[in-house]
Design a protein around this motif. Structure first.
Motif, PDB file in Angstrom:
ATOM      1  N   TRP A   1      10.504  -9.690   1.882  1.00  0.00           N
ATOM      2  CA  TRP A   1      11.906  -9.254   1.890  1.00  0.00           C
ATOM      3  C   TRP A   1      12.240  -8.450   0.636  1.00  0.00           C
ATOM      4  O   TRP A   1      12.899  -7.403   0.716  1.00  0.00           O
ATOM      5  CB  TRP A   1      12.838 -10.452   2.007  1.00  0.00           C
ATOM      6  CG  TRP A   1      14.278 -10.064   1.848  1.00  0.00           C
ATOM      7  CD1 TRP A   1      15.044  -9.362   2.733  1.00  0.00           C
ATOM      8  CD2 TRP A   1      15.121 -10.343   0.720  1.00  0.00           C
ATOM      9  NE1 TRP A   1      16.301  -9.180   2.230  1.00  0.00           N
ATOM     10  CE2 TRP A   1      16.378  -9.765   0.998  1.00  0.00           C
ATOM     11  CE3 TRP A   1      14.920 -11.010  -0.484  1.00  0.00           C
ATOM     12  CZ2 TRP A   1      17.438  -9.848   0.095  1.00  0.00           C
ATOM     13  CZ3 TRP A   1      15.978 -11.090  -1.374  1.00  0.00           C
ATOM     14  CH2 TRP A   1      17.221 -10.516  -1.091  1.00  0.00           C
ATOM     15  N   ILE A   2      11.779  -8.909  -0.509  1.00  0.00           N
ATOM     16  CA  ILE A   2      12.035  -8.181  -1.755  1.00  0.00           C
ATOM     17  C   ILE A   2      11.444  -6.772  -1.673  1.00  0.00           C
ATOM     18  O   ILE A   2      12.097  -5.777  -2.043  1.00  0.00           O
ATOM     19  CB  ILE A   2      11.434  -8.938  -2.958  1.00  0.00           C
ATOM     20  CG1 ILE A   2      12.228 -10.228  -3.231  1.00  0.00           C
ATOM     21  CG2 ILE A   2      11.415  -8.057  -4.205  1.00  0.00           C
ATOM     22  CD1 ILE A   2      13.622 -10.006  -3.739  1.00  0.00           C
ATOM     23  N   ALA A   3      10.212  -6.671  -1.197  1.00  0.00           N
ATOM     24  CA  ALA A   3       9.546  -5.363  -1.115  1.00  0.00           C
ATOM     25  C   ALA A   3      10.272  -4.440  -0.135  1.00  0.00           C
ATOM     26  O   ALA A   3      10.503  -3.256  -0.433  1.00  0.00           O
ATOM     27  CB  ALA A   3       8.088  -5.549  -0.693  1.00  0.00           C
ATOM     28  N   ILE A   4      10.642  -4.968   1.028  1.00  0.00           N
ATOM     29  CA  ILE A   4      11.329  -4.145   2.037  1.00  0.00           C
ATOM     30  C   ILE A   4      12.708  -3.739   1.537  1.00  0.00           C
ATOM     31  O   ILE A   4      13.129  -2.583   1.693  1.00  0.00           O
ATOM     32  CB  ILE A   4      11.423  -4.914   3.363  1.00  0.00           C
ATOM     33  CG1 ILE A   4      10.023  -5.121   3.951  1.00  0.00           C
ATOM     34  CG2 ILE A   4      12.300  -4.169   4.362  1.00  0.00           C
ATOM     35  CD1 ILE A   4       9.989  -6.096   5.112  1.00  0.00           C
ATOM     36  N   ALA A   5      13.427  -4.678   0.905  1.00  0.00           N
ATOM     37  CA  ALA A   5      14.753  -4.363   0.383  1.00  0.00           C
ATOM     38  C   ALA A   5      14.666  -3.288  -0.692  1.00  0.00           C
ATOM     39  O   ALA A   5      15.489  -2.349  -0.724  1.00  0.00           O
ATOM     40  CB  ALA A   5      15.409  -5.628  -0.176  1.00  0.00           C
ATOM     41  N   ALA A   6      13.682  -3.395  -1.578  1.00  0.00           N
ATOM     42  CA  ALA A   6      13.506  -2.391  -2.633  1.00  0.00           C
ATOM     43  C   ALA A   6      13.202  -1.023  -2.034  1.00  0.00           C
ATOM     44  O   ALA A   6      13.721   0.006  -2.496  1.00  0.00           O
ATOM     45  CB  ALA A   6      12.392  -2.819  -3.585  1.00  0.00           C
ATOM     46  N   TRP A   7      12.367  -1.013  -0.991  1.00  0.00           N
ATOM     47  CA  TRP A   7      12.045   0.256  -0.339  1.00  0.00           C
ATOM     48  C   TRP A   7      13.285   0.888   0.281  1.00  0.00           C
ATOM     49  O   TRP A   7      13.529   2.095   0.112  1.00  0.00           O
ATOM     50  CB  TRP A   7      10.970   0.056   0.724  1.00  0.00           C
ATOM     51  CG  TRP A   7      10.889   1.208   1.695  1.00  0.00           C
ATOM     52  CD1 TRP A   7      11.380   1.270   2.954  1.00  0.00           C
ATOM     53  CD2 TRP A   7      10.302   2.491   1.435  1.00  0.00           C
ATOM     54  NE1 TRP A   7      11.144   2.491   3.522  1.00  0.00           N
ATOM     55  CE2 TRP A   7      10.485   3.269   2.601  1.00  0.00           C
ATOM     56  CE3 TRP A   7       9.651   3.053   0.335  1.00  0.00           C
ATOM     57  CZ2 TRP A   7      10.035   4.579   2.700  1.00  0.00           C
ATOM     58  CZ3 TRP A   7       9.203   4.374   0.443  1.00  0.00           C
ATOM     59  CH2 TRP A   7       9.391   5.113   1.602  1.00  0.00           C
TER      60      TRP A   7
END
Length: 595
Positions: free
Chosen positions: A20-26
């Motif tokens: 989730w952190i990676a997708i949100a950052a993207w």
């Protein structure tokens, strides 16, 4: 020797959080331009921000009127305060670090990513229960094929639909839960949470309740699930109403969780608890009792609230004809061009086929009942597409478990092939097809229903007129009431210090009709209506979708005359920066008879 679980199983919560952190950052990086320019393109997103601003500025918790539109009385907005909380919380958290302007911009960028994380967690839980403990990464991957669903989680999309989709995802997780009390509680809480936000997913909440009841009809041992579900639904809905409903929603209206729907939900929950307590031994008897209870509830609703048997918005025939019936998202799927139909319907069809397949495979196993329940739910979501296209995000979301179930069989088979080409290319193709990501590429390449020049012009005009630089230029003028289009009103009050006339909110039908009558009637009729609303300026956006409708429906009307350069003498042009897409005039009321 002890068997250690796979890391994807043992640390799935940590992995999910990192995903989730990676997708949100993207998404934040990809949409940073929109965050920077506060590009809230949808009217509801703009109105949501104004609702939060008003609350943080001191407006009462239970007062959701928007006083910057149709002043001084304001507009009645039928939403609740529930979705305002995370946005306001983020603004207050970020304000000491980033300042008030950037705190707001960052908050509306981050806020939609919160329900995305909640929905991802629910999908992971569902496929772990029904497919395999290691299948949850596929559910997250397949979410990227849900193009309509993902749009509701994008930065700046702060309207309430993302949270309702998160509730729907947890409803599915509750239906898949083998533990009766926990499963019933999750379905009841998620439905109550969704209804407190708004009634958009009311049909899905009703269907979830029907599925829980059918499980009890099929298996008397499901009484505990039914009891907890009914009690939780009724209790949580009552708490949601008391805590979050506006004062305006205490009226007997049909478009929100008002006393009308609250009484139906509480009564329905109580009836389900009563049915579970009686719990006759015969399956046919249980079915008859459930049908009688449902019929009694429907009959009482029809007798007590006949005004809610039609359109919940309760608008006049004229407003429905010239405005509400023409809202694109309220049209059925088959009324759309193929370029729209294919990306929306492909995923739900694949997911539905997957649930049928998974149900058949589980016919002698412990997951047969939950898979059957989710098959019913997915089929219902697909059917809803043929009622309104706005059901697309929900249908795509519900398709994920079934698509993952298919992939969990197809992908291992492909990966076990000797041919490297089959293993690599076949696996990639299967993922793209089963996730429905491939359909986006196909639609882009096929020459089906390409957007025409008029559509491109309309989209470009609406985007430019709503941009922050274009509207901020109006702030050089002292604050005033500006008579502008219905769809531009919410954006106007977000981006400037000026007030507007109305927005596309059905409870304010008179104001919406005033704007339509003003632009479609003769010039003097416009001036009379504008003076009644205290407007000092006329602001227009040439070629905006709304303005093209005025011209098409009323040739020779006031807006059509403006578009042809026939400007009345009582409109004085006001200079705007070079290249501005907007047009502005000061309205002179001299010589008019008193109203």
């Amino acid at each position: 020797m002890p068997v250690h679980p796979h890391p994807l199983d043992r640390h799935w919560r940590r992995g999910l959080f990192l995903a989730w952190i990676a997708i949100a950052a993207w998404f934040l990086w990809d949409r940073w331009n929109a965050v920077h320019w506060l590009a809230l393109s949808d009217t509801d997103d703009n109105m949501r921000l104004m609702q939060v601003r008003a609350w943080l500025g001191g407006q009462g918790w239970y007062d959701l009127r928007q006083y910057r539109l149709n002043p001084p009385g304001g507009l009645d907005i039928h939403w609740s305060r529930l979705v305002d909380l995370p946005i306001a919380g983020l603004i207050l958290l970020l304000k000491p670090l980033a300042g008030p302007v950037w705190a707001e911009r960052l908050a509306v960028g981050i806020a939609p990513l919160l329900p995305m994380g909640v929905a991802m967690a629910a999908l992971a839980v569902t496929v772990r229960r029904l497919v395999a403990p290691l299948a949850w990464p596929l559910a997250i991957l397949f979410l990227f094929g849900c193009s309509s669903t993902l749009l509701m989680f994008m930065p700046e999309r702060i309207d309430h639909h993302g949270w309702q989709l998160a509730c729907l995802a947890w409803t599915v997780a509750g239906l898949a839960d083998p533990k009766q009390a926990r499963g019933g509680m999750v379905v009841g809480l998620s439905s109550a949470f969704s209804l407190t936000i708004g009634l958009e997913l009311l049909p899905y909440c009703a269907m979830a309740g029907a599925i829980v009841a059918l499980r009890w009809v099929w298996d008397r041992a499901e009484a505990r699930r039914l009891t907890v579900y009914g009690a939780t639904l009724a209790g949580a809905s009552a708490i949601g109403f008391v805590a979050f409903a506006s004062r305006a929603n205490y009226a007997m209206r049909c478009d929100a969780l008002t006393p009308v729907w609250l009484s139906a939900v509480v009564a329905g929950g109580a009836l389900l608890v009563l049915l579970a307590r009686i719990a006759p031994a015969g399956r046919i008897v249980r079915l008859i009792l459930a049908l009688v209870a449902g019929g009694a509830l429907a009959g009482a609703f029809a007798a007590l609230f006949p005004q809610c048997l039609g359109r919940p918005e309760g608008v006049s025939d004229e407003l429905a004809r010239i405005w509400l019936n023409n809202v694109r998202e309220a049209k059925p799927l088959y009324a759309m061009p193929w370029r729209t139909i294919l990306p929306i319907i492909t995923g739900p069809i694949i997911g539905l086929l997957g649930t049928f397949f998974a149900t058949w495979r589980a016919r002698r196993g412990p997951t047969i009942v939950p898979w059957a329940a989710i098959t019913l739910f997915t089929a219902f979501a697909v059917a809803m597409l043929f009622w309104q296209i706005r059901s697309g995000p929900a249908a795509q979301l519900l398709a994920v478990p079934g698509a993952v179930a298919l992939a969990w069989v197809v992908l291992p088979w492909l990966l076990s092939r000797r041919s490297r080409v089959v293993r690599i290319l076949g696996t990639v193709a299967a993922v793209l097809i089963l996730s429905s990501m491939a359909v986006g590429f196909v639609v882009q390449k096929l020459r089906i229903d390409p957007p025409d020049n008029r559509t491109r012009t309309v989209l470009r005009a609406g985007s430019r007129c709503a941009s922050l630089p274009a509207l901020r230029a109006l702030n050089r003028i002292p604050a005033a009431v500006m008579f502008t289009h219905v769809d531009l009103g919410p954006r106007l009050i977000v981006a400037t210090h000026h007030d507007g006339i109305t927005g596309p909110y059905h409870r304010n039908g008179d104001a919406i009709l005033d704007v339509h009558h003003a632009f479609m009637g003769d010039p003097e009729n416009f001036r009379r209506i504008a003076r009644r609303h205290g407007a000092s300026y006329l602001l227009t956006c040439p070629n905006m979708a709304e303005t093209t409708n005025y011209r098409a429906r009323s040739p020779g009307g006031f807006y059509d005359l403006l578009a042809h350069g026939k400007v009345p003498a009582w409109l004085a042009p006001v200079a705007l920066p070079k290249g501005s897409p907007l047009r502005l005039w000061r309205i002179d009321y001299a010589g008019m008879a008193p109203q």
